[in-house]
Write a protein that holds these residues in place. Sequence first.
Motif, PDB file in Angstrom:
ATOM      1  N   GLN A 196       0.831  -1.195   0.000  1.00  0.00           N
ATOM      2  CA  GLN A 196       0.000   0.000   0.000  1.00  0.00           C
ATOM      3  C   GLN A 196       0.869   1.251   0.000  1.00  0.00           C
ATOM      4  O   GLN A 196       1.870   1.328   0.706  1.00  0.00           O
ATOM      5  CB  GLN A 196      -0.936  -0.005   1.194  1.00  0.00           C
TER       6      GLN A 196
ATOM      7  N   ASP B 255      -0.494   4.460   0.441  1.00  0.00           N
ATOM      8  CA  ASP B 255      -1.044   5.557   1.242  1.00  0.00           C
ATOM      9  C   ASP B 255      -1.983   4.996   2.301  1.00  0.00           C
ATOM     10  O   ASP B 255      -2.266   3.797   2.339  1.00  0.00           O
ATOM     11  CB  ASP B 255      -1.767   6.576   0.356  1.00  0.00           C
ATOM     12  N   ASP B 256      -2.462   5.879   3.158  1.00  0.00           N
ATOM     13  CA  ASP B 256      -3.322   5.472   4.268  1.00  0.00           C
ATOM     14  C   ASP B 256      -4.725   5.091   3.815  1.00  0.00           C
ATOM     15  O   ASP B 256      -5.509   4.553   4.609  1.00  0.00           O
ATOM     16  CB  ASP B 256      -3.413   6.599   5.305  1.00  0.00           C
ATOM     17  N   ASP B 257      -5.056   5.381   2.565  1.00  0.00           N
ATOM     18  CA  ASP B 257      -6.380   5.048   2.043  1.00  0.00           C
ATOM     19  C   ASP B 257      -6.413   3.697   1.339  1.00  0.00           C
ATOM     20  O   ASP B 257      -7.417   3.337   0.728  1.00  0.00           O
ATOM     21  CB  ASP B 257      -6.841   6.137   1.061  1.00  0.00           C
TER      22      ASP B 257
END
Length: 211
Positions: A145, A147-149
Amino acid sequence: MPDKNKLVVVDTNCLVRMYFSALRPMLGAEFSGYVLMTLQELADELKKLASNDRHAWLSDQGIQTEVDGAVIKLTRQQQAAIQNHAPGVRGHGNRMLQRHKEQHNIARPLTLSLADARALTAAIELGAALATDEWPLRLVARYIQADDDGGYVELLSSVELLHILEQAGALSIDERVSVYAQWRKSGEALLGDSDTRYKALFGEAAPTAQA
């Protein structure tokens, strides 16, 4: 539509293939909302390739100067983040590739180089896309991943870079066909599905080495 002026970290193999085109300058310029740049270690790899007979044409001073001028200028914070996180990305990636080897009975070594890991880490840290034809690197990138989204790094191949350049009006149809045919003639190790990608993007069969 891509974000305006989205940074693309272009790895060594894609850099080499893009320079089969006569387009200058290429790196550092905006094409269809993307800006093609590279990392210092990838620029250094290209220079090493230029010392070999197969890629001697890369020693052209215009190419060397352009590559030097398109190295991403990292802040100290960005440099530290890449330095600190790349070993973890490499270790995680190599564990993934080992499982892939076992599941698919692949005998040959399958690992990420440190340069591969740093390119992927840089793309994550900078919110950039990554242009590479290295399928092990692409496989790893699809599962880490960015990013945090829960998003992932946008991946581009040499074929997709050709499409971006043509869309921007920087390459003509004839130039695009010629470049792809030269890749085939020179035995460039494109992604296995490059011909399929080519047909999907350009609406015609991919050129062969005889084109």
